[in-house]
Design a protein around this motif. Structure first.
Motif, PDB file in Angstrom:
ATOM      1  N   MET A 298       0.838  -1.188   0.000  1.00  0.00           N
ATOM      2  CA  MET A 298       0.000   0.000   0.000  1.00  0.00           C
ATOM      3  C   MET A 298       0.875   1.241   0.000  1.00  0.00           C
ATOM      4  SD  MET A 298      -3.153  -0.645  -0.078  1.00  0.00           S
ATOM      5  CE  MET A 298      -4.135  -2.090  -0.026  1.00  0.00           C
ATOM      6  N   HIS A 299       0.393   2.248  -0.664  1.00  0.00           N
ATOM      7  CA  HIS A 299       1.113   3.505  -0.748  1.00  0.00           C
ATOM      8  C   HIS A 299       0.796   4.370   0.472  1.00  0.00           C
ATOM      9  CE1 HIS A 299       2.415   2.907  -4.924  1.00  0.00           C
ATOM     10  NE2 HIS A 299       1.274   2.269  -5.063  1.00  0.00           N
ATOM     11  N   PRO A 300       1.810   5.049   1.014  1.00  0.00           N
ATOM     12  CA  PRO A 300       1.555   5.936   2.157  1.00  0.00           C
ATOM     13  C   PRO A 300       0.739   7.145   1.711  1.00  0.00           C
ATOM     14  CG  PRO A 300       3.823   6.183   1.408  1.00  0.00           C
ATOM     15  CD  PRO A 300       3.220   5.051   0.617  1.00  0.00           C
ATOM     16  N   ILE A 301       0.086   7.793   2.671  1.00  0.00           N
ATOM     17  CA  ILE A 301      -0.700   8.996   2.367  1.00  0.00           C
ATOM     18  C   ILE A 301       0.251  10.097   1.937  1.00  0.00           C
ATOM     19  CG2 ILE A 301      -2.195  10.770   3.367  1.00  0.00           C
ATOM     20  CD1 ILE A 301      -3.387   8.530   5.112  1.00  0.00           C
ATOM     21  N   LEU A 302      -0.076  10.734   0.858  1.00  0.00           N
ATOM     22  CA  LEU A 302       0.760  11.784   0.288  1.00  0.00           C
ATOM     23  C   LEU A 302       0.699  13.062   1.108  1.00  0.00           C
ATOM     24  CD1 LEU A 302      -0.545  11.373  -3.355  1.00  0.00           C
ATOM     25  CD2 LEU A 302       1.624  10.525  -2.474  1.00  0.00           C
ATOM     26  N   GLN A 303       1.777  13.832   1.059  1.00  0.00           N
ATOM     27  CA  GLN A 303       1.799  15.131   1.723  1.00  0.00           C
ATOM     28  C   GLN A 303       0.680  16.011   1.178  1.00  0.00           C
ATOM     29  OE1 GLN A 303       3.631  15.968   4.331  1.00  0.00           O
ATOM     30  NE2 GLN A 303       2.607  17.941   4.423  1.00  0.00           N
ATOM     31  N   ARG A 304       0.433  15.950  -0.128  1.00  0.00           N
ATOM     32  CA  ARG A 304      -0.644  16.741  -0.747  1.00  0.00           C
ATOM     33  C   ARG A 304      -2.004  16.422  -0.120  1.00  0.00           C
ATOM     34  NH1 ARG A 304      -0.209  19.406  -5.616  1.00  0.00           N
ATOM     35  NH2 ARG A 304       1.638  19.026  -6.862  1.00  0.00           N
ATOM     36  N   CYS A 305      -2.147  15.211   0.375  1.00  0.00           N
ATOM     37  CA  CYS A 305      -3.437  14.753   0.906  1.00  0.00           C
ATOM     38  C   CYS A 305      -3.513  14.798   2.432  1.00  0.00           C
ATOM     39  CB  CYS A 305      -3.703  13.321   0.440  1.00  0.00           C
ATOM     40  SG  CYS A 305      -3.830  13.152  -1.341  1.00  0.00           S
ATOM     41  N   ALA A 306      -2.501  15.377   3.065  1.00  0.00           N
ATOM     42  CA  ALA A 306      -2.428  15.365   4.531  1.00  0.00           C
ATOM     43  C   ALA A 306      -3.656  16.003   5.187  1.00  0.00           C
ATOM     44  CB  ALA A 306      -1.154  16.063   4.999  1.00  0.00           C
ATOM     45  N   ARG A 307      -4.297  16.943   4.525  1.00  0.00           N
ATOM     46  CA  ARG A 307      -5.463  17.622   5.114  1.00  0.00           C
ATOM     47  C   ARG A 307      -6.797  17.038   4.642  1.00  0.00           C
ATOM     48  NH1 ARG A 307      -2.464  23.150   4.595  1.00  0.00           N
ATOM     49  NH2 ARG A 307      -1.581  23.256   6.683  1.00  0.00           N
ATOM     50  N   ARG A 308      -6.752  16.042   3.773  1.00  0.00           N
ATOM     51  CA  ARG A 308      -7.980  15.415   3.287  1.00  0.00           C
ATOM     52  C   ARG A 308      -8.540  14.493   4.371  1.00  0.00           C
ATOM     53  NH1 ARG A 308     -10.783  17.449   0.524  1.00  0.00           N
ATOM     54  NH2 ARG A 308     -11.871  15.540   0.085  1.00  0.00           N
ATOM     55  N   PRO A 309      -9.860  14.350   4.426  1.00  0.00           N
ATOM     56  CA  PRO A 309     -10.437  13.408   5.392  1.00  0.00           C
ATOM     57  C   PRO A 309     -10.073  11.963   5.027  1.00  0.00           C
ATOM     58  CG  PRO A 309     -12.146  14.339   3.976  1.00  0.00           C
ATOM     59  CD  PRO A 309     -10.863  15.050   3.642  1.00  0.00           C
ATOM     60  N   LEU A 310     -10.097  11.103   6.037  1.00  0.00           N
ATOM     61  CA  LEU A 310      -9.817   9.680   5.846  1.00  0.00           C
ATOM     62  C   LEU A 310     -11.064   8.867   6.167  1.00  0.00           C
ATOM     63  CD1 LEU A 310      -6.360   9.359   7.668  1.00  0.00           C
ATOM     64  CD2 LEU A 310      -6.766   9.731   5.232  1.00  0.00           C
ATOM     65  N   ALA A 311     -11.199   7.733   5.523  1.00  0.00           N
ATOM     66  CA  ALA A 311     -12.255   6.766   5.825  1.00  0.00           C
ATOM     67  C   ALA A 311     -11.613   5.386   5.727  1.00  0.00           C
ATOM     68  CB  ALA A 311     -13.421   6.896   4.856  1.00  0.00           C
ATOM     69  N   GLY A 312     -11.629   4.653   6.811  1.00  0.00           N
ATOM     70  CA  GLY A 312     -11.002   3.332   6.821  1.00  0.00           C
ATOM     71  C   GLY A 312      -9.511   3.404   6.534  1.00  0.00           C
TER      72      GLY A 312
ATOM     73  N   LEU B 285      -8.064   5.350   4.432  1.00  0.00           N
ATOM     74  CA  LEU B 285      -7.818   5.801   3.061  1.00  0.00           C
ATOM     75  C   LEU B 285      -8.212   7.260   2.903  1.00  0.00           C
ATOM     76  CD1 LEU B 285      -9.292   2.775   1.089  1.00  0.00           C
ATOM     77  CD2 LEU B 285      -6.887   3.222   1.623  1.00  0.00           C
ATOM     78  N   VAL B 286      -7.479   7.954   2.045  1.00  0.00           N
ATOM     79  CA  VAL B 286      -7.820   9.338   1.720  1.00  0.00           C
ATOM     80  C   VAL B 286      -9.152   9.343   0.991  1.00  0.00           C
ATOM     81  CG1 VAL B 286      -7.162  11.324   0.303  1.00  0.00           C
ATOM     82  CG2 VAL B 286      -5.412  10.056   1.561  1.00  0.00           C
ATOM     83  N   VAL B 287     -10.046  10.235   1.396  1.00  0.00           N
ATOM     84  CA  VAL B 287     -11.319  10.403   0.695  1.00  0.00           C
ATOM     85  C   VAL B 287     -11.087  11.431  -0.412  1.00  0.00           C
ATOM     86  CG1 VAL B 287     -13.729  11.116   0.869  1.00  0.00           C
ATOM     87  CG2 VAL B 287     -12.655   9.889   2.768  1.00  0.00           C
ATOM     88  N   PRO B 288     -11.147  11.009  -1.675  1.00  0.00           N
ATOM     89  CA  PRO B 288     -10.935  11.958  -2.768  1.00  0.00           C
ATOM     90  C   PRO B 288     -11.937  13.113  -2.716  1.00  0.00           C
ATOM     91  CG  PRO B 288     -10.874   9.715  -3.584  1.00  0.00           C
ATOM     92  CD  PRO B 288     -11.364   9.642  -2.166  1.00  0.00           C
ATOM     93  N   TYR B 289     -11.499  14.260  -3.186  1.00  0.00           N
ATOM     94  CA  TYR B 289     -12.344  15.454  -3.204  1.00  0.00           C
ATOM     95  C   TYR B 289     -13.681  15.193  -3.901  1.00  0.00           C
ATOM     96  CZ  TYR B 289     -13.950  20.134  -4.489  1.00  0.00           C
ATOM     97  OH  TYR B 289     -14.709  21.255  -4.690  1.00  0.00           O
ATOM     98  N   VAL B 290     -13.679  14.417  -4.970  1.00  0.00           N
ATOM     99  CA  VAL B 290     -14.893  14.216  -5.767  1.00  0.00           C
ATOM    100  C   VAL B 290     -15.794  13.095  -5.251  1.00  0.00           C
ATOM    101  CG1 VAL B 290     -13.864  15.187  -7.861  1.00  0.00           C
ATOM    102  CG2 VAL B 290     -13.723  12.716  -7.443  1.00  0.00           C
ATOM    103  N   THR B 291     -15.393  12.418  -4.190  1.00  0.00           N
ATOM    104  CA  THR B 291     -16.208  11.332  -3.624  1.00  0.00           C
ATOM    105  C   THR B 291     -17.419  11.898  -2.899  1.00  0.00           C
ATOM    106  OG1 THR B 291     -14.347   9.832  -3.407  1.00  0.00           O
ATOM    107  CG2 THR B 291     -16.211   9.427  -1.951  1.00  0.00           C
ATOM    108  N   LEU B 292     -18.559  11.304  -3.121  1.00  0.00           N
ATOM    109  CA  LEU B 292     -19.786  11.720  -2.453  1.00  0.00           C
ATOM    110  C   LEU B 292     -19.712  11.379  -0.968  1.00  0.00           C
ATOM    111  CD1 LEU B 292     -22.736  12.801  -2.820  1.00  0.00           C
ATOM    112  CD2 LEU B 292     -23.414  10.409  -2.933  1.00  0.00           C
ATOM    113  N   ILE B 293     -20.022  12.370  -0.135  1.00  0.00           N
ATOM    114  CA  ILE B 293     -20.140  12.160   1.305  1.00  0.00           C
ATOM    115  C   ILE B 293     -21.635  12.213   1.597  1.00  0.00           C
ATOM    116  CG2 ILE B 293     -19.548  12.978   3.617  1.00  0.00           C
ATOM    117  CD1 ILE B 293     -17.118  12.137   1.938  1.00  0.00           C
TER     118      ILE B 293
END
Length: 146
Positions: free
Chosen positions: A1-15, A17-25
């Motif tokens: 598995m790939h580590p969480i990217l620095q670019r994604c450090a502020r993105r929410p996580l679920a399980g 995993l980084v929750v992509p910006y375009v994912t429906l919440i």
């Protein structure tokens, strides 16, 4: 598995995993595999990465299926070159673990098997008449390329 990217450090996580910006919440839960139409449109218009939501550079990647290539367009916004390996490593449609489409659709109104109980919600009703899903159900998953 790939580590969480620095670019994604502020993105929410679920399980984890980084929750992509375009994912429906929906109802507080990330519905992986379901695009949020408003965020997707925003990412296209503002040239944002679909994963980390930061502005895209000149070099970026699009995820496309053979049918998208024929049409000359992608239904999803682009990604940064460094966001692509993380995405490909965790997304079943990209890493080869989803060999077939699901028999039961994961609909925006019922992400992760959690039916929507909000009568004011605008989520689509669960419908077995989804022609797109019915046509793909149980069939081999499309090949995606970057």
């Amino acid at each position: 598995m790939h580590p969480i990217l620095q670019r994604c450090a502020r993105r929410p996580l679920a399980g984890g995993l980084v929750v992509p910006y375009v994912t429906l919440i929906h109802d507080g839960h990330a519905a992986f595999g379901v695009l949020d139409a408003d965020r997707t449109l925003d990412a296209f218009r503002r040239r944002l990465c679909q994963i980390c939501t930061q502005p895209l550079d000149e070099r970026c990647y699009l995820l496309v299926r053979p049918a998208d290539v024929v049409k000359g367009c992608s239904p999803e916004p682009a990604l940064h070159p460094e966001c692509l390996p993380y995405t490909a490593g965790h997304c079943p449609m990209l890493n080869g673990t989803a060999t077939h489409y699901r028999h039961s659709p994961v609909l925006a109104g019922h992400p992760a098997g959690r039916p929507c109980t909000d009568p004011c919600c605008l989520c689509p009703p669960r419908s077995p008449d989804d022609a797109g899903h019915t046509a793909r159900s149980g069939r081999l998953a499309d090949r995606y390329e970057a």
